[in-house]
Design a protein around this motif. Structure first.
Motif, short mmCIF file in Angstrom:
data_model
loop_
_atom_site.label_atom_id
_atom_site.label_comp_id
_atom_site.label_asym_id
_atom_site.label_seq_id
_atom_site.Cartn_x
_atom_site.Cartn_y
_atom_site.Cartn_z
N LEU A 113 -121.86 47.41 -4.05
CA LEU A 113 -122.17 47.96 -5.39
C LEU A 113 -123.50 49.86 -5.50
N ASP A 114 -122.76 51.14 -5.49
CA ASP A 114 -123.03 52.13 -4.96
C ASP A 114 -123.32 52.76 -6.50
N LEU A 115 -124.47 52.54 -6.75
CA LEU A 115 -124.99 52.83 -7.85
C LEU A 115 -125.60 54.20 -7.88
N ASN A 116 -125.84 55.49 -7.10
CA ASN A 116 -126.14 56.94 -7.10
C ASN A 116 -125.48 57.44 -7.83
N THR A 117 -125.99 58.39 -8.14
CA THR A 117 -125.17 59.29 -9.01
C THR A 117 -124.59 60.50 -7.98
N THR A 118 -123.65 60.33 -7.64
CA THR A 118 -122.80 61.36 -6.46
C THR A 118 -120.97 61.57 -7.72
N THR A 119 -120.51 62.02 -7.01
CA THR A 119 -119.26 62.75 -7.41
C THR A 119 -118.42 61.37 -6.97
N PRO A 120 -117.45 61.70 -8.38
CA PRO A 120 -116.15 60.34 -8.05
C PRO A 120 -115.53 60.67 -6.09
N GLU A 121 -115.13 61.35 -5.63
CA GLU A 121 -114.59 61.54 -4.54
C GLU A 121 -116.26 61.26 -3.56
N ALA A 122 -116.72 61.69 -3.95
CA ALA A 122 -117.90 60.70 -2.67
C ALA A 122 -117.99 59.22 -3.15
N LYS A 123 -118.10 58.93 -4.08
CA LYS A 123 -118.05 57.44 -3.81
C LYS A 123 -116.49 56.82 -3.47
N LYS A 124 -115.43 57.45 -3.78
CA LYS A 124 -114.04 57.06 -3.57
C LYS A 124 -114.69 56.75 -2.10
N GLU A 125 -114.65 58.47 -1.07
CA GLU A 125 -114.83 58.24 0.45
C GLU A 125 -116.22 56.49 0.78
N ILE A 126 -117.40 56.74 0.50
CA ILE A 126 -117.87 55.68 0.07
C ILE A 126 -117.28 54.45 0.67
N GLY A 127 -116.69 54.03 -0.43
CA GLY A 127 -115.58 53.52 -0.55
C GLY A 127 -114.52 52.53 0.19
N ARG A 128 -113.74 53.78 1.07
CA ARG A 128 -113.60 53.86 2.34
C ARG A 128 -114.21 53.36 3.97
N VAL A 129 -115.58 53.59 3.59
CA VAL A 129 -116.07 53.42 4.91
C VAL A 129 -117.11 52.15 4.66
N ILE A 130 -117.00 51.66 3.53
CA ILE A 130 -117.63 49.58 3.60
C ILE A 130 -116.71 48.92 3.88
N GLU A 131 -115.39 49.89 3.68
CA GLU A 131 -113.79 48.93 3.07
C GLU A 131 -113.91 48.84 5.12
N ALA A 132 -113.70 49.63 5.51
CA ALA A 132 -113.59 50.11 7.47
C ALA A 132 -114.15 48.91 7.80
N GLY A 133 -115.82 48.37 6.92
CA GLY A 133 -116.38 47.47 7.53
C GLY A 133 -116.58 45.98 7.45
N GLY A 134 -115.09 46.04 6.43
CA GLY A 134 -115.38 44.64 6.15
C GLY A 134 -115.86 44.24 4.61
N GLY A 135 -116.06 45.48 3.99
CA GLY A 135 -117.28 44.97 2.59
C GLY A 135 -116.38 45.21 1.81
N ARG A 136 -116.92 45.22 0.21
CA ARG A 136 -115.05 45.19 -0.88
C ARG A 136 -116.27 46.59 -2.02
N PRO A 137 -116.19 47.55 -2.10
CA PRO A 137 -117.26 48.29 -2.83
C PRO A 137 -116.57 48.38 -4.20
N VAL A 138 -117.80 49.12 -5.22
CA VAL A 138 -117.70 48.72 -6.58
C VAL A 138 -118.37 50.37 -6.75
N ASP A 139 -118.54 50.66 -7.42
CA ASP A 139 -118.71 52.05 -8.04
C ASP A 139 -119.77 51.72 -9.41
N GLY A 140 -120.41 52.00 -9.78
CA GLY A 140 -121.44 51.88 -10.02
C GLY A 140 -122.04 53.29 -10.50
#
Length: 318
Positions: A113-140
């Motif tokens: 769960l990424d709770l940092n105040t970033t842009t939507p595009e940054a959150k999507k990129e973070i999501g892709r990075v986490i999924e690549a490691g097998g994790g489950r991204p959630v935007d917060g």
């Protein structure tokens, strides 16, 4: 994970998710103004373990906040993420993506769960990075001061795991309000909300300073209260935003006088000057004809006019 730690259980299709019957181990990345009260609150709420990681140095405020038997301070990202079921990223906007990249190799199947105040595009990129490691991204997106509400702070979340996460953590007091199943939506809402909230902050400052110089602060506040108090938000939106669509030229003329007055008072007029520029920009669109010279009767009508005009017009700067 050790044999006594069973925070996940298996669905028939093999997919795992947080088990409501077992308290999870939570990793908090970052231990600042938000990380400290959230980690402490979770520990006091009875979460099995709270692993904390932050970059050195550990100052007195960090050490004081970590004095709970359920909180374990760690020296490395790998150590912090060991056995974690839920990861809360509370670093800084500029380091959010790098933190996700550092965490990704050790995530396994944890919810991130990424709770940092970033842009939507940054959150999507973070999501892709986490999924690549097998994790489950959630935007917060945290909506209120965490230093006041701790882990119970109202937080918007979005992503495919958002609903399950909300249900699983509700028993520990977390107020996770599900917005959608798309990573990026929670941050997008916070960004567009900030257009209003942060803009309103600066508008109030500029207005009150002008009133102070005129000796009319109490009169100003009373006048503003008469405009906004008691009006439902949708009515206020139509009154302030909707009518501007057909009265942009007249309001631009009014704002020219406002900017001139502020300058005569010897004060900064950035907010009013920006409003003047925006009204001049708005004049270039034919909302008057689209709306028949009449203010929109509903928010839906206002949105329909905005969609027709803006979507059909060449992009203009404003």
């Amino acid at each position: 994970m050790n044999g006594n730690h069973i925070p996940f259980h298996m669905k028939p299709d093999g997919e795992t998710f947080l088990n409501l019957e077992h308290p999870p181990t939570i990793c908090v990345l970052g231990f600042g103004m938000a990380g400290r009260p959230i980690a402490r609150g979770l520990a006091e709420a009875g979460v099995a373990k709270v692993h904390v990681w932050k970059r050195p140095p550990w100052r007195p405020e960090h050490l004081d906040a970590s004095t709970h038997p359920s909180i374990r301070m760690t020296q490395s990202m790998e150590e912090a993420l060991e056995g974690a079921d839920l990861v809360l990223s509370l670093v800084t906007p500029e380091s959010a993506l790098d933190t996700a990249r550092s965490a990704s190799p050790f995530i396994r199947d944890a919810v991130y769960l990424d709770l940092n105040t970033t842009t939507p595009e940054a959150k999507k990129e973070i999501g892709r990075v986490i999924e690549a490691g097998g994790g489950r991204p959630v935007d917060g997106a945290i909506c209120n001061p965490a230093e006041v509400y701790g882990h119970e702070v109202l937080t918007l979340i979005s992503g495919s795991e958002a609903r399950r996460l909300s249900e699983a953590m509700a028993r520990h007091g977390m107020q996770l309000q599900v917005l959608s199943e798309r990573v990026g939506d929670a941050s997008a809402l916070k960004v567009v909300r900030s257009v209003f909230t942060k803009g309103l902050m600066m508008t109030f400052l500029e207005s009150i300073e002008a009133a102070r110089r005129c000796g009319l602060v109490e009169e100003l506040l009373e006048s503003i209260a008469g405009t906004v108090e008691g009006l439902p938000l949708r009515d206020l939106a139509l009154s302030l935003a909707g009518t501007s669509l057909i009265a942009a030229e007249r309001r631009a003329q009014e704002m020219e006088g406002v900017v001139s007055t502020l300058e005569s008072l010897g004060m900064d007029s950035h907010i009013s000057a920006a409003a003047l520029e925006k009204f001049h920009w708005l004049k270039g669109f034919d909302f008057h004809e689209e709306l028949g010279g009449v203010p929109p009767e509903s928010v839906e009508a206002m949105l329909g006019a905005l969609g027709k005009i803006f979507d059909a017009s060449p992009r203009k700067s404003g």
